[in-house]
Design a protein around this motif. Structure first.
Motif, PDB file in Angstrom:
ATOM      1  N   LEU A   1       6.990 -17.767  21.949  1.00 49.40           N
ATOM      2  CA  LEU A   1       6.735 -16.768  22.983  1.00 49.40           C
ATOM      3  C   LEU A   1       6.989 -15.365  22.448  1.00 49.40           C
ATOM      4  O   LEU A   1       6.200 -14.443  22.698  1.00 49.40           O
ATOM      5  N   ASP A   2       8.050 -15.197  21.686  1.00 54.98           N
ATOM      6  CA  ASP A   2       8.370 -13.895  21.103  1.00 54.98           C
ATOM      7  C   ASP A   2       7.275 -13.445  20.141  1.00 54.98           C
ATOM      8  O   ASP A   2       6.839 -12.293  20.179  1.00 54.98           O
ATOM      9  N   ALA A   3       6.796 -14.338  19.301  1.00 62.49           N
ATOM     10  CA  ALA A   3       5.750 -13.994  18.334  1.00 62.49           C
ATOM     11  C   ALA A   3       4.455 -13.573  19.020  1.00 62.49           C
ATOM     12  O   ALA A   3       3.719 -12.730  18.510  1.00 62.49           O
ATOM     13  N   LEU A   4       4.198 -14.138  20.206  1.00 65.37           N
ATOM     14  CA  LEU A   4       2.986 -13.799  20.952  1.00 65.37           C
ATOM     15  C   LEU A   4       3.192 -12.637  21.919  1.00 65.37           C
ATOM     16  O   LEU A   4       2.251 -12.199  22.575  1.00 65.37           O
ATOM     17  N   GLY A   5       4.427 -12.155  22.046  1.00 68.94           N
ATOM     18  CA  GLY A   5       4.696 -11.060  22.966  1.00 68.94           C
ATOM     19  C   GLY A   5       4.721 -11.486  24.422  1.00 68.94           C
ATOM     20  O   GLY A   5       4.390 -10.706  25.314  1.00 68.94           O
ATOM     21  N   ILE A   6       5.124 -12.723  24.676  1.00 68.01           N
ATOM     22  CA  ILE A   6       5.209 -13.239  26.044  1.00 68.01           C
ATOM     23  C   ILE A   6       6.666 -13.212  26.478  1.00 68.01           C
ATOM     24  O   ILE A   6       7.529 -13.777  25.809  1.00 68.01           O
ATOM     25  N   ASP A   7       6.940 -12.529  27.586  1.00 66.89           N
ATOM     26  CA  ASP A   7       8.287 -12.513  28.157  1.00 66.89           C
ATOM     27  C   ASP A   7       8.438 -13.694  29.104  1.00 66.89           C
ATOM     28  O   ASP A   7       7.543 -13.993  29.888  1.00 66.89           O
ATOM     29  N   LEU A   8       9.578 -14.353  29.028  1.00 63.46           N
ATOM     30  CA  LEU A   8       9.894 -15.442  29.940  1.00 63.46           C
ATOM     31  C   LEU A   8      10.822 -14.901  31.017  1.00 63.46           C
ATOM     32  O   LEU A   8      11.896 -14.395  30.707  1.00 63.46           O
ATOM     33  N   ILE A   9      10.376 -14.979  32.257  1.00 59.31           N
ATOM     34  CA  ILE A   9      11.158 -14.497  33.390  1.00 59.31           C
ATOM     35  C   ILE A   9      11.353 -15.671  34.340  1.00 59.31           C
ATOM     36  O   ILE A   9      10.385 -16.270  34.793  1.00 59.31           O
ATOM     37  N   ALA A  10      12.590 -16.005  34.623  1.00 58.13           N
ATOM     38  CA  ALA A  10      12.888 -17.109  35.526  1.00 58.13           C
ATOM     39  C   ALA A  10      13.398 -16.555  36.850  1.00 58.13           C
ATOM     40  O   ALA A  10      14.147 -15.598  36.874  1.00 58.13           O
ATOM     41  N   GLN A  11      12.962 -17.178  37.916  1.00 61.52           N
ATOM     42  CA  GLN A  11      13.482 -16.796  39.224  1.00 61.52           C
ATOM     43  C   GLN A  11      13.553 -18.023  40.095  1.00 61.52           C
ATOM     44  O   GLN A  11      12.745 -18.940  39.951  1.00 61.52           O
ATOM     45  N   PRO A  12      14.531 -18.070  40.989  1.00 58.99           N
ATOM     46  CA  PRO A  12      14.680 -19.232  41.861  1.00 58.99           C
ATOM     47  C   PRO A  12      13.426 -19.468  42.711  1.00 58.99           C
ATOM     48  O   PRO A  12      12.742 -18.507  43.091  1.00 58.99           O
ATOM     49  N   LEU A  13      13.134 -20.716  42.972  1.00 64.95           N
ATOM     50  CA  LEU A  13      12.001 -21.051  43.829  1.00 64.95           C
ATOM     51  C   LEU A  13      12.158 -20.381  45.186  1.00 64.95           C
ATOM     52  O   LEU A  13      13.258 -20.256  45.703  1.00 64.95           O
ATOM     53  N   GLY A  14      11.055 -19.959  45.745  1.00 66.52           N
ATOM     54  CA  GLY A  14      11.085 -19.318  47.060  1.00 66.52           C
ATOM     55  C   GLY A  14      11.234 -17.821  47.012  1.00 66.52           C
ATOM     56  O   GLY A  14      11.076 -17.148  48.020  1.00 66.52           O
ATOM     57  N   GLU A  15      11.560 -17.255  45.873  1.00 66.22           N
ATOM     58  CA  GLU A  15      11.655 -15.804  45.743  1.00 66.22           C
ATOM     59  C   GLU A  15      10.372 -15.291  45.124  1.00 66.22           C
ATOM     60  O   GLU A  15       9.780 -15.908  44.276  1.00 66.22           O
TER      61      GLU A  15
END
Length: 76
Positions: A61-75
């Motif tokens: 993901l870092d090599a492709l420039g993709i940020d991983l953002i996690a958030q609780p379900l329902g938000e």
């Protein structure tokens, strides 16, 4: 323009990685060199294999420039 995509499983993550790689004009060999991983690992990741190690996934993901953002379900 930033786009947010909800990833619910390994197949969806693999498809995002494959699509991003192709949009950037990268083949598996080039991406493997950029993130220090094997072509086999990248192929398995793009095909949704569930046993891929999280640390290695984050390197891709870092090599492709993709940020991983996690958030609780329902938000949103």
């Amino acid at each position: 323009m930033e786009t947010s995509i909800t990833i619910r499983n390994s197949k969806m993550l693999g498809q995002l990685i494959r699509d991003t790689r192709k949009q950037q004009g990268l083949n598996l060999e080039t991406l493997a060199g950029l993130c220090g991983l094997s072509i086999r690992f990248l192929s398995e990741l793009e095909n949704g294999r569930e046993t891929c190690g999280f640390g290695r996934v984050m390197r891709v993901l870092d090599a492709l420039g993709i940020d991983l953002i996690a958030q609780p379900l329902g938000e949103s």
